[in-house]
Write a protein that holds these residues in place. Structure first.
Motif, short mmCIF file in Angstrom:
data_model
loop_
_atom_site.label_atom_id
_atom_site.label_comp_id
_atom_site.label_asym_id
_atom_site.label_seq_id
_atom_site.Cartn_x
_atom_site.Cartn_y
_atom_site.Cartn_z
N ASP A 10 0.83 -1.20 0.00
CA ASP A 10 0.00 0.00 0.00
C ASP A 10 0.87 1.26 0.00
O ASP A 10 2.10 1.19 0.03
CB ASP A 10 -1.01 -0.02 1.15
N SER A 11 0.23 2.41 -0.01
CA SER A 11 0.95 3.68 -0.10
C SER A 11 1.77 3.98 1.15
O SER A 11 2.61 4.88 1.15
CB SER A 11 -0.02 4.83 -0.38
N ASN A 12 1.54 3.24 2.23
CA ASN A 12 2.33 3.39 3.45
C ASN A 12 3.49 2.40 3.52
O ASN A 12 4.18 2.30 4.53
CB ASN A 12 1.45 3.21 4.69
N GLY A 13 3.68 1.62 2.44
CA GLY A 13 4.77 0.66 2.39
C GLY A 13 4.48 -0.66 3.08
O GLY A 13 5.35 -1.51 3.20
N LYS A 14 3.25 -0.85 3.54
CA LYS A 14 2.87 -2.10 4.22
C LYS A 14 2.41 -3.13 3.19
O LYS A 14 1.72 -2.80 2.24
CB LYS A 14 1.75 -1.85 5.23
N PHE A 15 2.81 -4.37 3.43
CA PHE A 15 2.44 -5.45 2.53
C PHE A 15 1.28 -6.26 3.11
O PHE A 15 1.11 -6.34 4.32
CB PHE A 15 3.63 -6.40 2.31
N SER A 16 0.52 -6.86 2.21
CA SER A 16 -0.49 -7.83 2.61
C SER A 16 -0.53 -8.91 1.55
O SER A 16 -0.25 -8.66 0.38
CB SER A 16 -1.87 -7.17 2.78
N PHE A 17 -0.85 -10.12 1.99
CA PHE A 17 -1.00 -11.26 1.11
C PHE A 17 -2.41 -11.78 1.29
O PHE A 17 -2.83 -12.04 2.42
CB PHE A 17 -0.02 -12.38 1.45
N THR A 18 -3.13 -11.97 0.20
CA THR A 18 -4.43 -12.60 0.25
C THR A 18 -4.27 -13.95 -0.43
O THR A 18 -3.99 -14.03 -1.62
CB THR A 18 -5.50 -11.76 -0.49
N ILE A 19 -4.41 -15.01 0.35
CA ILE A 19 -4.17 -16.36 -0.15
C ILE A 19 -5.50 -17.10 -0.20
O ILE A 19 -6.25 -17.12 0.77
CB ILE A 19 -3.17 -17.09 0.77
N THR A 20 -5.78 -17.69 -1.36
CA THR A 20 -6.98 -18.48 -1.53
C THR A 20 -6.60 -19.95 -1.39
O THR A 20 -5.81 -20.47 -2.17
CB THR A 20 -7.64 -18.22 -2.90
N LYS A 21 -7.18 -20.60 -0.39
CA LYS A 21 -6.88 -22.01 -0.12
C LYS A 21 -7.62 -22.90 -1.11
O LYS A 21 -8.54 -22.45 -1.80
CB LYS A 21 -7.29 -22.37 1.31
N THR A 22 -7.23 -24.16 -1.14
CA THR A 22 -7.86 -25.11 -2.07
C THR A 22 -9.35 -25.28 -1.80
O THR A 22 -10.10 -25.60 -2.71
CB THR A 22 -7.15 -26.48 -2.01
N ASP A 23 -9.81 -25.03 -0.58
CA ASP A 23 -11.24 -25.16 -0.27
C ASP A 23 -12.02 -23.88 -0.61
O ASP A 23 -13.21 -23.77 -0.36
CB ASP A 23 -11.46 -25.54 1.19
N GLY A 24 -11.32 -22.87 -1.17
CA GLY A 24 -11.98 -21.63 -1.57
C GLY A 24 -11.96 -20.54 -0.51
O GLY A 24 -12.25 -19.38 -0.79
N SER A 25 -11.61 -20.88 0.72
CA SER A 25 -11.55 -19.86 1.77
C SER A 25 -10.31 -18.98 1.57
O SER A 25 -9.35 -19.39 0.91
CB SER A 25 -11.53 -20.50 3.15
N GLN A 26 -10.37 -17.79 2.11
CA GLN A 26 -9.25 -16.87 1.97
C GLN A 26 -8.59 -16.59 3.30
O GLN A 26 -9.25 -16.53 4.34
CB GLN A 26 -9.70 -15.56 1.34
N LEU A 27 -7.29 -16.41 3.24
CA LEU A 27 -6.48 -16.07 4.40
C LEU A 27 -5.75 -14.78 4.05
O LEU A 27 -5.11 -14.69 3.00
CB LEU A 27 -5.47 -17.19 4.69
N ILE A 28 -5.86 -13.76 4.90
CA ILE A 28 -5.16 -12.50 4.67
C ILE A 28 -4.04 -12.39 5.68
O ILE A 28 -4.28 -12.46 6.89
CB ILE A 28 -6.12 -11.29 4.77
N LEU A 29 -2.83 -12.26 5.19
CA LEU A 29 -1.65 -12.12 6.04
C LEU A 29 -1.16 -10.69 5.95
O LEU A 29 -1.01 -10.14 4.86
CB LEU A 29 -0.54 -13.07 5.57
N ASN A 30 -0.93 -10.08 7.10
CA ASN A 30 -0.40 -8.73 7.17
C ASN A 30 0.91 -8.77 7.95
O ASN A 30 0.90 -8.71 9.18
CB ASN A 30 -1.39 -7.79 7.87
N PRO A 31 2.03 -8.91 7.24
CA PRO A 31 3.31 -8.99 7.95
C PRO A 31 3.57 -7.76 8.81
O PRO A 31 3.17 -6.64 8.46
CB PRO A 31 4.34 -9.07 6.82
#
Length: 154
Positions: free
Chosen positions: A97-118
């Motif tokens: 993002d514009s503040n330099g922060k990263f995020s990962f949105t991961i879609t699992k094999t079952d279709g659910s999503q996991l959002i990781l914010n390091p």
């Protein structure tokens, strides 16, 4: 004259952005990153290499230009050999993002999503290694955060 100099000094002092954000050069990120070590940082300041089995934290990330991400879960495939779990090769997206922060949105094999914010995400040692830090979610834990160091595969 002194008042004008004082006024100009104050304007210059307060117009400088002390919290200027430096974005990570995303082109350095592109490619497949393999973990080389994982550590735990405790609230008392101790920085300790994890005692987990190496294959348990041997997760790889591949970052693509279009914001796509491939995450591969590390597992033990043979005695002493780590590899990718074919059942958990996961696609997703990465974003800075514009503040330099990263995020990962991961879609699992079952279709659910996991959002990781390091907690933090940066290169070190002349951009040869990538470090991703994650906060400990449990406020009662003795752990403050975890970090994994990655090397880029050619």
């Amino acid at each position: 004259m002194k008042n004008i100099l004082l006024l100009l000094s104050l304007i210059i002092l307060f117009s400088c952005d002390k919290d200027e954000v430096t974005l990570l050069d995303e082109t350095l990120l592109l490619g497949r990153w393999e973990p080389s070590s994982k550590s735990i940082v405790y609230k008392d300041g101790r920085d300790v290499f994890t005692n987990e089995d190496v294959c348990e934290w041997y997760d790889t990330y591949t970052f693509f230009e279009n914001g796509r991400l491939r995450y591969a879960d590390g597992i033990k495939i043979d005695e002493g050999q780590c590899g990718d779990n074919p059942e958990l090769e996961i696609e997703g997206e990465w974003n800075q993002d514009s503040n330099g922060k990263f995020s990962f949105t991961i879609t699992k094999t079952d279709g659910s999503q996991l959002i990781l914010n390091p907690k933090d995400f940066y290169f070190y040692q002349e951009e040869l290694f990538l470090r991703i830090e994650y906060f400990e979610e449990d406020p009662n834990s003795e752990v403050e955060y975890y970090y994994t160091n990655f090397s880029k595969l050619k």
